[in-house]
Design an enzyme around this catalytic site. Structure first.
Site, PDB file in Angstrom:
ATOM      1  N   SER A 181      22.153  73.675  47.860  1.00 31.84           N
ATOM      2  CA  SER A 181      22.571  72.848  48.995  1.00 31.84           C
ATOM      3  C   SER A 181      24.078  73.494  49.620  1.00 31.84           C
ATOM      4  O   SER A 181      24.440  74.382  49.525  1.00 31.84           O
ATOM      5  CB  SER A 181      22.324  71.476  48.905  1.00 31.84           C
ATOM      6  OG  SER A 181      22.324  70.755  50.146  1.00 31.84           O
ATOM      7  N   ASP A 282      11.837  72.244  54.008  1.00 34.04           N
ATOM      8  CA  ASP A 282      13.335  71.882  54.021  1.00 34.04           C
ATOM      9  C   ASP A 282      13.592  72.313  55.658  1.00 34.04           C
ATOM     10  O   ASP A 282      13.644  73.467  55.962  1.00 34.04           O
ATOM     11  CB  ASP A 282      13.975  72.806  53.084  1.00 34.04           C
ATOM     12  CG  ASP A 282      15.520  72.579  53.143  1.00 34.04           C
ATOM     13  OD1 ASP A 282      16.071  71.754  53.843  1.00 34.04           O
ATOM     14  OD2 ASP A 282      16.207  73.341  52.154  1.00 34.04           O
ATOM     15  N   HIS A 312      13.537  69.874  49.891  1.00 33.06           N
ATOM     16  CA  HIS A 312      14.972  70.111  49.562  1.00 33.06           C
ATOM     17  C   HIS A 312      14.902  69.242  48.142  1.00 33.06           C
ATOM     18  O   HIS A 312      14.624  68.042  48.107  1.00 33.06           O
ATOM     19  CB  HIS A 312      15.874  69.291  50.506  1.00 33.06           C
ATOM     20  CG  HIS A 312      17.322  69.817  50.376  1.00 33.06           C
ATOM     21  ND1 HIS A 312      17.516  71.091  50.952  1.00 33.06           N
ATOM     22  CD2 HIS A 312      18.253  69.226  49.945  1.00 33.06           C
ATOM     23  CE1 HIS A 312      18.807  71.306  50.586  1.00 33.06           C
ATOM     24  NE2 HIS A 312      19.388  70.222  50.161  1.00 33.06           N
TER      25      HIS A 312
END
Length: 363
Positions: A181, A282, A312
């Site tokens: 991320s 995601d 995610h």
């Protein structure tokens, strides 16, 4: 990737509970003025201590301070039982090194956050590599480019510092940058800074980006479609960018939209070979694919690995098949870079891989 009318993949109850817990923590701790209630968040962000005794698959850990004044430190993961693979053996020159940057939108978490600590234990044990998990300073107290500077500072520290139990066993010619991320965004920008620096011992040979956090002013198809996806929403990511960026800048800033209207040309940079992991549930996936295409157009070698059923943070759950598949893909990627594979029948920058279920719904 994900079906148009479906927002969540099928998940075990513990994954659903974790995502609910994390979403609630984000929502209750972030303020409308762009600050974070750190005291409140501390009740959700469980922290761990390093272990001098090998645990979790034979890995021991220690916390090493780089600069106390900046609270810049890292947790070092040392595998005590290495797998006999070319990646681990590194031709007898020691184990490879992964500099890992945690996610959290630049505003949350640390290397000793329990789920990141658990994840790095798995990385060290299964990849037979030293993991250096960096505690960079967080936004909004410290805005961009502080996080990139902290990451780069740790690289320079490792380059010139002897560390007991590490320096004599690490192969600093086989170093990788990795992050999930926001940490994936960090890995990209630290790699750019590192490409302009002459290290004494370190050589970066690969980037490992797990669902990297990129964006822009435009709303992509996946952002508009996955409005109720697990954990990540555009409202949350907009808030994170706003707290991270210098005041007055928007999401087309070159650190966010790295191949956008304000981007820099990286074609002449000595940029490491890169592997990118993308999830079909995601909302960030379109930006991640654009990043992949941007690297290709900049003549950089890059893999794209797509998991249609992954949300995610899927990598926090060892029971999900995508997690073990990702670790195998990372191991293979590291092995190829470590042994210096010069020829490949298929050009790396045109490779794509998707983990798809069979007709029975199994991976």
């Amino acid at each position: 990737m994900a079906e148009n009318n479906q927002q969540w993949p099928d998940l075990p109850w513990n994954a659903k509970l974790f995502l609910f817990f994390l979403s609630f923590a984000f929502n209750i701790s972030r303020r409308s003025d762009g600050t974070v209630n750190r005291f409140l968040m501390s009740f959700f962000d469980l922290r761990t201590s390093p272990s001098k005794k090998p645990i979790n698959g034979g890995v021991k850990t220690s916390d090493i301070v780089v600069e106390k004044k900046k609270n810049l430190w890292f947790r070092l993961y040392i595998p005590t039982t290495a797998n006999t693979t070319p990646c681990a053996a590194s031709n007898g020159a020691g184990l490879p090194v992964i500099f890992f940057f945690h996610g959290g939108g630049f505003s949350y978490f640390a290397p000793n956050s329990k789920f990141y600590d658990d994840f790095c234990y798995r990385l060290a044990g299964e990849l037979s590599a030293f993991i250096i998990s960096v505690n960079y300073r967080l936004a909004p107290e410290h805005r961009c480019p502080t996080q990139y500077e902290d990451g780069f500072h740790v690289l320079k520290f490792i380059d010139c510092t002897q560390i007991e139990g590490f320096s004599s066993q690490a192969n600093l010619k086989h170093c990788f940058l990795a992050g999930d991320s926001a940490g994936g965004n960090l890995a990209h920008h630290v790699a750019l800074k590192a490409s302009e620096h002459e290290f004494s011992r370190i050589e970066l040979i690969g980037n490992i980006l797990i669902q990297p956090f990129f964006g822009g002013e435009e709303r992509t198809e996946s952002e508009l479609r996955l409005t109720r996806a697990p954990l990540i929403t555009t409202e949350l990511t907009d808030w994170m960018w706003k707290t991270f960026l210098p005041k007055g800048d928007n999401r087309d800033h070159r650190t966010v939209n790295v191949f956008g209207p304000n981007s820099i040309d990286i074609s002449k940079f000595k940029f490491p070979k890169t592997i990118i992991f993308v999830g079909g549930y995601d909302p960030l996936q379109d930006w991640e694919r654009r990043y992949y295409e941007g690297l290709r157009k900049s003549t950089k070698e890059v893999y794209l690995v797509e998991y249609p059923n992954a949300m995610h943070t899927f990598y926090f759950f060892p029971e999900l098949p995508e997690c073990s598949s990702m670790l195998k893909a990372i191991r293979d990627f590291m092995q190829k870079q470590s042994i210096g594979l010069a020829t490949d029948p298929v050009p790396v920058n045109f490779r794509r891989f998707e983990l798809k279920p069979d007709q029975n719904g199994l991976i």
